[in-house]
Design an enzyme around this catalytic site. Structure first.
Site, PDB file in Angstrom:
ATOM      1  N   ASP A  18       0.853  -1.185   0.000  1.00 35.83           N
ATOM      2  CA  ASP A  18       0.000   0.000   0.000  1.00 35.83           C
ATOM      3  C   ASP A  18       0.903   1.253   0.000  1.00 35.83           C
ATOM      4  O   ASP A  18       1.804   1.354  -0.836  1.00 35.83           O
ATOM      5  CB  ASP A  18      -0.962  -0.065   1.190  1.00 35.83           C
ATOM      6  CG  ASP A  18      -2.031   0.999   1.180  1.00 35.83           C
ATOM      7  OD1 ASP A  18      -3.025   0.852   0.460  1.00 35.83           O
ATOM      8  OD2 ASP A  18      -1.865   1.997   1.902  1.00 35.83           O
ATOM      9  N   HIS A  51      -6.792  -6.733  -1.421  1.00 38.65           N
ATOM     10  CA  HIS A  51      -5.690  -5.788  -1.209  1.00 38.65           C
ATOM     11  C   HIS A  51      -4.790  -6.209  -0.056  1.00 38.65           C
ATOM     12  O   HIS A  51      -3.598  -5.910  -0.054  1.00 38.65           O
ATOM     13  CB  HIS A  51      -6.301  -4.413  -0.912  1.00 38.65           C
ATOM     14  CG  HIS A  51      -5.312  -3.329  -0.642  1.00 38.65           C
ATOM     15  ND1 HIS A  51      -4.620  -2.682  -1.641  1.00 38.65           N
ATOM     16  CD2 HIS A  51      -4.900  -2.767   0.529  1.00 38.65           C
ATOM     17  CE1 HIS A  51      -3.830  -1.761  -1.110  1.00 38.65           C
ATOM     18  NE2 HIS A  51      -3.983  -1.801   0.205  1.00 38.65           N
ATOM     19  N   TYR A  90      -2.344  11.211   1.833  1.00 34.83           N
ATOM     20  CA  TYR A  90      -3.181  11.415   0.647  1.00 34.83           C
ATOM     21  C   TYR A  90      -3.160  12.881   0.208  1.00 34.83           C
ATOM     22  O   TYR A  90      -3.109  13.178  -0.993  1.00 34.83           O
ATOM     23  CB  TYR A  90      -4.624  11.004   0.958  1.00 34.83           C
ATOM     24  CG  TYR A  90      -4.815   9.519   1.100  1.00 34.83           C
ATOM     25  CD1 TYR A  90      -5.126   8.726   0.001  1.00 34.83           C
ATOM     26  CD2 TYR A  90      -4.686   8.896   2.344  1.00 34.83           C
ATOM     27  CE1 TYR A  90      -5.316   7.358   0.128  1.00 34.83           C
ATOM     28  CE2 TYR A  90      -4.864   7.526   2.485  1.00 34.83           C
ATOM     29  CZ  TYR A  90      -5.170   6.765   1.374  1.00 34.83           C
ATOM     30  OH  TYR A  90      -5.344   5.414   1.506  1.00 34.83           O
TER      31      TYR A  90
END
Length: 305
Positions: free
Chosen positions: A122, A284, A229
C-alpha cells in the site's frame, strides 16, 4: 541519526508477536524525526525493511517476522511517519513520499548498513517504489505488494474510468478536518468497516482491530495518516526516472477494490528486471490473507542469485 536503546516501548502489540524472535521496540531518529521501530533477528544477518500502508502500522507484518528471522534475516519495521507511535510532523508537505523514502534510507543507516532489501505494501509500497527510483543504491532487492508504480498509477487514473472511480475516496480525504471527524465517529467504525468489508472474511479479528483502534486514537495520528493522501495530491511523487533498475517482485491480490489489476502489469513494465505474481481470490490485504504464500515469494526473490 541515532538509535536510543533506552527508548523501549513495551506493549501488548509487541507481546502478541511470537516471542521467540526476540522482538525489540524502540525509537530511532532519522531525517529529523523519530520513528518507532521494531526489530528482530541477528544484527549481522542480511537486512529486510518492511513498510506498512494505510490504515495500518508495523503490526501488519507480524505474520512475516518469525519466518523471515528463522530464514536468517534481520527484520526492521517502522511505524511510518504520522502513524501509531512515530512522530507526526505538522504540515501536509511533511508527508510527501520522498520524505518517507529519505526516512528509510536513514533507518537503514542506523543498522550500520548502506543497503537493504525493501518490501512495501500500500503506501509503504509507494515509498518502496520511490526508494527504487530515487535511492537505488540503498536497495538490494525490491518487493511491492498492491501498490502501483507512480507513473503507472497516473496513466491508469487518467485513462481508465474504472480506476478513476475506485480512487474517488481519496478526493474526500483532501478536505480539511472533516475526514478526521468522519473516521473518528463511533469508535472508528468506518475505518474498521473499510478493513472488514474489503478483505476476506475473518481476515481482521476483533482483538486485532482493537489494536488498530488504539493506534488510530493516538494524538495526531488520523491527521498524519490522511496527510499522506493530501501530500500526494498537492506534491505528486514524480520521480526523476520512470525505470526501476533494482530487481523487483510485484505481488498483487486481484480482488483489490481500490486498485485495478492492470496497474500491476503497467508497474512491472517499468522495471528492468521484474517478476509479477497475481493472486486470484485475494484482496488488497495480501500480507494478512496469504501470509505464507507472500513470505515464500519474498524469500524466493531475495535469495535468488
Amino acid at each position: 541519526m541515532r538509535t536510543d536503546p533506552r527508548a523501549t516501548i513495551a506493549g501488548s502489540d509487541v507481546e502478541a508477536v511470537v516471542s521467540s524472535v526476540g522482538l525489540d521496540s524502540h525509537r530511532r531518529t532519522v531525517n529529523g524525526i523519530e520513528l518507532h521501530t521494531v526489530a528482530a533477528g541477528d544484527e549481522t544477518n542480511p537486512l529486510i525493511v518492511l513498510l506498512h500502508g494505510f490504515p495500518e502500522f508495523w503490526y501488519a507484518w507480524r505474520a512475516q517476522i518469525p519466518p523471515l528471522v528463522e530464514a536468517g534475516y534481520r527484520v526492521l519495521i517502522p511505524d511510518l511517519r504520522g502513524y501509531n507511535l512515530s512522530e507526526k510532523p505538522g504540515g501536509v508537505k511533511s508527508y510527501r513520499v520522498r520524505e518517507s523514502a529519505r526516512d528509510v534510507v536513514d533507518l537503514i543507516a542506523t543498522e550500520n548498513r548502506e543497503v537493504a532489501h525493501v518490501v512495501g505494501h500500500d503506501w509503504g509500497g509507494m515509498v518502496a517504489w520511490d526508494l527504487g527510483l530515487r535511492h537505488p543504491g540503498a536497495v538490494d532487492r525490491l518487493a511491492v505488494v498492491n501498490a502501483p508504480h507512480p507513473t503507472a498509477y497516473l496513466r491508469q487514473v487518467t485513462a481508465n474510468p474504472e480506476q478513476l472511480s475506485r480512487s474517488l475516496y481519496a478526493v474526500f480525504f483532501q478536505l480539511p478536518w472533516l475526514p478526521e471527524r468522519v473516521l473518528q465517529y463511533d469508535e472508528y467504525r468506518i475505518l474498521e468497516r473499510g478493513l472488514r468489508e474489503t478483505a476476506a472474511p475473518e481476515t481482521f479479528r476483533d482483538d486485532e482491530l482493537a489494536r488498530y483502534r488504539r493506534a488510530w486514537s493516538r494524538d495526531g495520528a488520523l491527521t498524519g495518516m490522511l496527510n499522506w493522501y493530501r501530500a500526494a495530491a498537492r506534491y505528486p511523487p514524480i520521480p526523476r526516472s520512470e525505470r526501476v533498475d533494482v530487481p523487483t517482485l510485484i505481488v498483487w491480490g486481484e480482488d483489490d477494490t481500490a486498485l485495478v489489476p492492470a496497474l500491476a502489469v503497467d508497474s512491472a513494465d517499468r522495471c528492468e528486471e521484474s517478476r509479477l505474481e497475481l493472486l486470484p481470490e485475494t484482496s488488497h490485504w495480501v500480507p494478512r490473507e496469504t501470509p505464507a504464500r507472500l513470505t515464500s515469494l519474498l524469500l524466493e526473490h531475495i535469495d535468488r542469485e
